[in-house]
Design an enzyme around this catalytic site. Structure first.
Site, PDB file in Angstrom:
ATOM      1  N   CYS A   1      -0.257   4.146   2.373  1.00  0.00           N
ATOM      2  CA  CYS A   1       0.050   3.878   3.780  1.00  0.00           C
ATOM      3  C   CYS A   1       1.555   3.987   4.039  1.00  0.00           C
ATOM      4  O   CYS A   1       1.964   4.542   5.062  1.00  0.00           O
ATOM      5  CB  CYS A   1      -0.459   2.498   4.190  1.00  0.00           C
ATOM      6  SG  CYS A   1      -2.266   2.390   4.257  1.00  0.00           S
TER       7      CYS A   1
ATOM      8  N   CYS B   1       0.845  -1.195   0.000  1.00  0.00           N
ATOM      9  CA  CYS B   1       0.000   0.000   0.000  1.00  0.00           C
ATOM     10  C   CYS B   1       0.880   1.244   0.000  1.00  0.00           C
ATOM     11  O   CYS B   1       1.420   1.640   1.046  1.00  0.00           O
ATOM     12  CB  CYS B   1      -0.937   0.011   1.205  1.00  0.00           C
ATOM     13  SG  CYS B   1      -2.014   1.475   1.209  1.00  0.00           S
TER      14      CYS B   1
END
Length: 175
Positions: A133, A130
């Protein structure tokens, strides 16, 4: 199973993984809590029961019960967040403007030093791929005073643990 048994279970073609695991297991860049929690959170994120068992057996006793729970919580919450925020990042559009409406209370109150939890979340996010993130956690870590070497070490652990899990999925482990 222990780190030594993981190394023994790795086939010869994965010699680099054995060497990387050995050097990372003795790393001195991270604090002992950061190191142990990173290994455990990454093992859970890598989804290989033998690796999770071995690394938890190795590092779990070195952590306080609260730190062990927080490492597990980092893997759990990032398992959810990485899917959601990877979607938001990749699809774009109006999704980024909408509230997530997902409970994430553990991030604000992890039960350990916030920087340690952020480091574990960063490493798990690297395994789960991700980008949004990873960018967010890296900013938080740098703002908290961690160096690029700290962050890189956690991601090196993530990369090695993930590769070991993948490799062991393809070989039969001894009983």
């Amino acid at each position: 199973m222990s780190i030594d048994s993981i190394k023994a279970a790795l086939p010869d073609y994965a010699k680099d993984l054995k060497l990387n695991l050995g050097s990372l297991a003795n790393d001195i860049v991270l604090t002992p809590q950061q190191l142990g929690g990173t290994f455990i959170a990454c093992a859970i994120a890598a989804r290989n029961p033998a690796v999770t068992h071995a690394l938890t057996a190795e590092y779990g006793p070195r952590l306080t019960p609260g730190a062990l729970e927080a490492a597990r919580a980092a893997a759990a919450i990032m398992g959810m967040n990485n899917v959601y925020y990877r979607f938001v990042h990749l699809v774009g559009g109006d999704y980024a403007k909408l509230p997530a409406r997902l409970r994430m209370n553990i991030i604000n109150n992890p039960g350990v030093d916030k920087v340690d939890f952020e480091l574990w979340a960063m490493a798990v996010s690297a395994i789960n791929g991700c980008g949004l993130c990873m960018e967010s956690h890296e900013r938080q870590l740098r703002a908290a005073g961690l160096t690029t070497e700290h962050v890189q070490t956690a991601v090196r652990i993530a990369a090695t643990v993930s590769a070991i899990a993948v490799t062991l999925d393809g070989v039969e482990l001894p009983a």
